[in-house]
Design an enzyme around this catalytic site. Structure first.
Site, PDB file in Angstrom:
ATOM      1  N   GLY A   1       0.845  -1.209   0.038  1.00  0.00           N
ATOM      2  CA  GLY A   1      -0.106   0.039   0.011  1.00  0.00           C
ATOM      3  C   GLY A   1       0.861   1.162  -0.094  1.00  0.00           C
ATOM      4  O   GLY A   1       2.102   1.307   0.260  1.00  0.00           O
TER       5      GLY A   1
ATOM      6  N   VAL B   1       3.939   1.314   2.363  1.00  0.00           N
ATOM      7  CA  VAL B   1       3.855   0.305   3.117  1.00  0.00           C
ATOM      8  C   VAL B   1       4.256  -0.939   2.706  1.00  0.00           C
ATOM      9  O   VAL B   1       3.815  -1.406   1.409  1.00  0.00           O
ATOM     10  CB  VAL B   1       2.384  -0.097   3.604  1.00  0.00           C
ATOM     11  CG1 VAL B   1       2.128  -1.052   4.691  1.00  0.00           C
ATOM     12  CG2 VAL B   1       1.908   1.337   4.229  1.00  0.00           C
TER      13      VAL B   1
ATOM     14  N   LYS C   1       5.750   0.828   7.384  1.00  0.00           N
ATOM     15  CA  LYS C   1       5.640   1.869   6.673  1.00  0.00           C
ATOM     16  C   LYS C   1       6.925   2.871   6.634  1.00  0.00           C
ATOM     17  O   LYS C   1       7.500   3.091   7.459  1.00  0.00           O
ATOM     18  CB  LYS C   1       4.373   2.783   7.457  1.00  0.00           C
ATOM     19  CG  LYS C   1       4.171   4.044   6.808  1.00  0.00           C
ATOM     20  CD  LYS C   1       2.883   4.823   7.206  1.00  0.00           C
ATOM     21  CE  LYS C   1       1.827   3.877   6.897  1.00  0.00           C
ATOM     22  NZ  LYS C   1       0.574   4.653   7.053  1.00  0.00           N
TER      23      LYS C   1
ATOM     24  N   ASP D   1      -7.129  12.698   8.477  1.00  0.00           N
ATOM     25  CA  ASP D   1      -7.332  12.064   7.001  1.00  0.00           C
ATOM     26  C   ASP D   1      -7.897  10.858   6.994  1.00  0.00           C
ATOM     27  O   ASP D   1      -7.555   9.794   6.422  1.00  0.00           O
ATOM     28  CB  ASP D   1      -5.953  12.150   6.642  1.00  0.00           C
ATOM     29  CG  ASP D   1      -5.863  11.849   5.001  1.00  0.00           C
ATOM     30  OD1 ASP D   1      -6.734  12.063   4.417  1.00  0.00           O
ATOM     31  OD2 ASP D   1      -4.696  11.207   4.766  1.00  0.00           O
TER      32      ASP D   1
END
Ligand SMILES: *[C@@H]1O[C@H](CO)[C@@H](O)[C@H](O)[C@H]1NC(C)=O
Ligand SMILES: *[C@@H]1O[C@H](CO)[C@@H](O)[C@H](O)[C@H]1NC(C)=O
Ligand SMILES: *[C@@H]1O[C@H](CO)[C@@H](O)[C@H](O)[C@H]1NC(C)=O
Ligand SMILES: *[C@@H]1O[C@H](CO)[C@@H](O)[C@H](O)[C@H]1NC(C)=O
Ligand SMILES: *[C@@H]1O[C@H](CO)[C@@H](O)[C@H](O)[C@H]1NC(C)=O
Ligand SMILES: *[C@@H]1O[C@H](CO)[C@@H](O)[C@H](O)[C@H]1NC(C)=O
Ligand SMILES: *[C@@H]1O[C@H](CO)[C@@H](O)[C@H](O)[C@H]1NC(C)=O
Length: 922
Positions: free
Chosen positions: A602, A609, A623, A722
């Site tokens: 991701g 990630v 991450k 977010d």
């Protein structure tokens, strides 16, 4: 501090206030029209006589001004502090008479705050409704029909969860005879949900003087969300000038019966929300044939309610049933279980030449009457002796829904008074004999008054623990029966005029006591001086013991009182910093775990990630933060990491550790096997992975809980900033967890907003935040509202193609559909028919609240969770009912209720991890 129901609940030492208003006899006997906040009497254009509520000594009046609302009673409000009290209006009424009571609320931004109030109203001990203001210029109205069982009725405002409780008008209208008699009226009020005049001439309601009882028959032309939508094609409006025989005057007024709708194509269909439902209710339809059918035509039809085949058996033939035209026929269901979203149809029978016709309907919900506290009557007698004193004017039930300011009640369903605190209240005369009837009493505080006469016999009080009678003018002997009270542990009698001896039964008791200042009281003959010293010593020891005892008791009581709520705001999450250092990984460890950052799973605003597996087999998500300017220095990074390591919640992706080497900033999280919510809703995998409505609701609930925890469970609270479907991840078991929290700035404790560079994702970004650059937790609520809309529709937040011309944004698009009652138009086609329309409506309406333009109009996360949980229980109930092929509506609904209880009682909502954050024993 903002909304905080926890504090509300924990410190419920309620204070109550009331006023007695004489019934004013307007030209209609028994009508009372109270103009709350008003200054003078006046007669309105309908001929109703209004009186101001200026006899009430509490609350503040305020003028308001709302466009197009010129009626005098809506130029003012009375509002009350948002505290833990209840504020009551008490009316004298005639017993054994049925009444309509109507309370209305026009906010009009009276406090110049634009915080839409939310609070409860109750009728005596019975919780009537929660008043939720969602528009400053719209009148909220509640109506109840009840049979008067006592000579007064109290309407109380309490439990403000947002804004300040207020009221615009209170109207009381007595009925005649047996109108609205139901077999259940001793146990249930009728809470009016809708009363509709079909075929109305215009949008104005029909009421007094057309309706002698001033019921409000709302026009079917009024436009509001999900009110009378899905109207069948071929629906015609008809009316007549001829008189209608409505029988006794208790029926719908002639003006209502003179208009109707007719289904020229054979069907009349409608759908609408029924406030207060689902549940059992009272539903009546009113018909009068007002068309000239002639001898050859017939009009026969049936009512069709989806899921209730029994209802459809009865055929209506108005002329036959009413024995003529222009005569009323009023079939109905005195006890029928109805859903929140009611769709109904009148369909013509195959042998009928004409389509159906309907003039009016009326639907009310049964509202269980609370029996009130067991001591209600005694308490009423007690205060009636002190009518003029403030504390005696608190109206309503002594314990429910909130106790009077000067007493406490236990938590039984029918509570009893356990503590009376009337210290220093200028009480005179003897100790009221009514007190001795409160046999649940544990504490009695009457100190610092001017009470005279003897101490009464308290022998019927097995629970009495603490008695404060000091600093009065009590005389006579101390009754020896006090010594027989098994639980008595504190007795204060100093500074009175007591005589005789302290009874030996008291001297021999392990008791904290004080008898000084009673000049003519002897300390007891039996033991003399020595004995007395021992007694004092013992007394002091016992005092210490006892204090310890009360403190822990209070804690226990609080726990016990509200077991389901956790004092989240009080949780010092950020304590114990030293114990919670984040685990530090080495870069080589992570390189080997990720096979040198081989598998990318991701990427987001903060970095990329990678999948990894540690030596012990644990799967991790690594991450690699972009070296943007997010983490400028080591110190800031360390701060963030320390923060992250202390946030534990089952619905937040677990942070495992970090690594900072060779200029790389790396965060390590638990691995989430099922990817992001986004992938499940749309994109290439959506079709095969498609998730059902119930699962979507569960995902919504879980992620909402994670967000709620960030908002209210962390000190200082954390604004995510977010939120989006790609930040909601699903684990092996498809349980949702929120990710990427804490990467944005922390909210600073004590201030309501944090100003910083606007960041977030287009489509999810709170417009208010965008404009003002003021960040609050309500910005997250906005984003969450967008996520709810995505769950409903399966559409992306921003799209160039899906929403038609001039509309790229899911919010505008969904709002338009939902407000027009067309929810079908936005439901994800992938859901097929596998959802319950009620649960869908609940979520759609809450989602719209979340995306209100102004933050202060948006709900809190916990309110959103409540709604999602309601929707889930509806959905689960439907699923279960379908499974059981049960057609028994009633049992289905009782099961629904159990479902929601189960949810509420789910103590496992908090993860074990979280326990470290709770305050330890002191
Ligand atoms: C208002 O009306 C009530 C009853 O109708 C009456 O008792 C009261 O005196 C009136 N007040 C004024 C100021 O006229
Ligand atoms: C107020 O009334 C005018 C004229 O009747 C109407 O055009 C306008 O839309 C109304 N405004 C509101 C806010 O209801
Ligand atoms: C107060 O209102 C809140 C929110 O509407 C509700 O959850 C709570 O149960 C109410 N408390 C009481 C004591 O009625
Ligand atoms: C009335 O509704 C029924 C069932 O929804 C439908 O089968 C029928 O075609 C409708 N009749 C007309 C005339 O629209
Ligand atoms: C209504 O009917 C149901 C069963 O159909 C029954 O359980 C209930 O007690 C009745 N009365 C009320 C007021 O709901
Ligand atoms: C008690 O009476 C005194 C004198 O009348 C008065 O000043 C005081 O406010 C009263 N206290 C209370 C609590 O009513
Ligand atoms: C008893 O009351 C008097 C007067 O209020 C006070 O001075 C004294 O300290 C009290 N004695 C004890 C043991 O509490």
């Amino acid at each position: 501090m903002g909304f905080n129901s926890v504090c509300f609940l924990l410190f419920f030492t309620a204070v109550v206030v009331a006023v007695n208003l004489d019934i004013t006899t307007a030209q209609i006997p028994g009508f009372v029209s109270l103009d709350c906040g008003g200054q003078s009497n006046f007669t309105d254009e309908l001929g109703l006589n209004w009186t101001p509520d200026n006899q009430i000594i509490y609350g503040i009046t305020s003028n308001i001004s709302v466009t197009n609302e010129t009626r005098q009673q809506y130029q003012t409000v009375r509002y009350f502090p948002a505290d833990n009290r209840k504020y009551c209006y008490t009316f004298g009424i005639k017993t054994r008479t049925r009444y309509l009571i109507r309370a209305t609320f026009l906010y009009g931004n009276f406090d110049n705050n634009n915080v839409y109030p939310k609070f409860d109203i109750s009728m005596g001990p019975t919780r009537w409704a929660t008043i939720v203001i969602s528009d400053a210029n719209t009148i909220e109205s509640q109506e109840l029909i009840f049979l008067a069982s006592s000579e007064t009725v109290s309407i109380c405002l309490s439990n403000a969860t947002t804004g300040q409780p207020f009221i615009s008008t209170l109207e009381l209208r007595p009925f005649n005879g047996s109108i609205y008699l139901t077999p259940f009226e001793n146990q249930f009020f009728l809470s009016v949900s809708v009363r509709i005049n079909f075929g109305a001439e215009n949008e104005d309601p029909v009421r007094f003087p057309d309706d002698p009882f001033d019921r409000i028959w709302e026009s079917d032309l009024v436009k509001k969300a999900n009110y009378l939508v899905d109207v069948a094609a071929g629906t015609d409006r008809v009316s007549t000038d001829l008189p209608i025989d409505i029988g006794k005057d208790e029926q719908p007024p002639q003006k209502v019966m003179q208009t109707a709708v007719v289904g020229r194509n054979g069907n009349l269909t409608y759908r609408m929300n029924l406030d207060g439902f689902p549940g059992p209710g009272w539903a009546y339809t009113y018909f009068a044939e007002i068309e000239d059918l002639g001898p050859t035509k017939t009009r026969k039809f049936r009512l069709v309610l989806p899921g209730d085949p029994e209802v459809s058996k009865a055929v209506v033939n108005i002329q036959e049933n009413a024995q003529g035209t222009h005569r009323l026929y009023e079939p109905g269901y005195p006890n029928i279980t109805l859903p929140f979203v009611l769709s109904f149809k009148f369909g013509k029978t195959s042998d009928s030449s004409e389509g159906p016709l309907v003039n009016a309907i009326e639907i009310s919900k049964y509202l269980k009457i609370s029996d009130g506290s067991l001591d209600g009557e005694v308490a009423a007698n007690l205060v009636s002796g002190y009518k003029l004193l403030d504390w005696a004017q608190e109206g309503g039930d002594p314990c429910l829904p909130v106790a009077w300011s000067w007493l406490e009640c236990n938590l039984d369903r029918e509570p009893k008074i356990i503590s009376i605190k009337l210290s220093g209240k200028n009480l005179t005369g003897s100790i009221p004999s009514d007190l001795t009837k409160l046999n649940g009493l544990e504490q009695l505080w009457l100190d610092g008054n001017a009470l005279t006469g003897p101490i009464p016999d308290f022998s019927g009080f097995p629970n009495l623990k603490i008695i404060h009678l000091e600093n009065n003018q009590l005389s006579g002997d101390i009754p020896s029966s006090l010594g027989d009270l098994p639980n008595l542990s504190q007795l204060y009698l100093q500074n009175n005029m007591l005589t005789g001896e302290v009874p030996s039964s008291l001297l021999n008791k392990n008791l904290v006591s004080n008898y000084t200042g009673n000049t003519n009281l002897r300390s007891g003959s039996s033991g003399g001086r020595r004995n007395r010293n021992i007694f004092i010593g013992l007394g002091v020891g016992a005092a210490a013991l006892f204090l310890g005892f009360i403190t822990s008791c209070l804690l226990l009581r609080q726990r016990k009182k509200y077991p389901k709520t956790e004092p989240k705001n009080a949780m010092p999450v950020m304590n114990n910093a030293a114990n919670e250092a984040a685990q530090s990984f080495t870069l080589s460890e992570l390189r080997s775990a990720t096979k040198n950052f081989e598998k990318k799973v991701g990427s987001g605003g903060f970095g990329t990630v990678y999948y990894g597996k540690l030596h012990d087999g644990k799967e991790i998500a690594v991450k690699l933060l972009e070296n943007s300017n997010v983490y400028q220095g080591k110190k800031e990074f360390a701060n963030e990491v320390t923060l992250l390591s202390r946030i534990h919640h089952r619905n937040l992706v677990q942070f495992l550790g970090f690594c900072q080497e060779e200029g790389k900033d790396i965060l390590v999280y638990e691995f989430m096997h099922n990817g992001t919510l986004k992938e499940h809703l749309y994109g290439p995998l959506a079709r095969e992975r498609g998730i059902k409505w119930l699962k979507r609701l569960e995902v919504a609930e879980e992620s909402a809980k994670g967000i709620e925890y960030l908002h209210t469970g962390c000190v200082p609270s954390i604004i995510h900033r977010d939120l989006k479907t790609s930040n909601i991840l699903l684990d092996k078991n498809m349980r949702a967890k929120v990710s990427d929290f804490g990467l944005s700035k922390l909210a600073v404790d004590g201030t309501s907003h944090v100003s910083s560079i606007v960041r977030g994702t287009l489509g999810y970004l709170d417009p208010e935040y965008y404009i003002s650059n003021r960040l609050t937790d309500k910005s997250d609520i906005y984003s969450f509202g967008v996520i709810l809309l995505e769950l409903i529709s399966g559409q992306e937040a921003i799209s160039n193609v899906s929403f038609g011309v001039n509309c790229r944004n899911i919010v505008q698009w969904a709002k338009m559909h939902i407000e027009n009652g067309d929810i079908q138009g936005i439901i994800d086609p992938a859901l097929g028919n596998e959802y319950d329309i009620q649960s869908m409506w609940k979520i759609a309406e809450k989602a719209l609240m979340c995306v209100q333009p102004h933050g202060n109009m948006r709900p809190t996360m916990s309110e959103v969770i409540k709604e999602i949980q309601d929707a889930i229980s509806i959905e689960r109930g439907v699923v279960a009912a379908a499974r059981e092929h049960s057609s028994d509506e009633m049992s289905r609904h009782s099961m629904l209720q159990m479902g929601s209880l189960d949810l509420g009682a789910n103590d496992q909502d908090l993860s074990i991890d979280e326990s470290f954050a709770r305050p330890g024993p002191r």
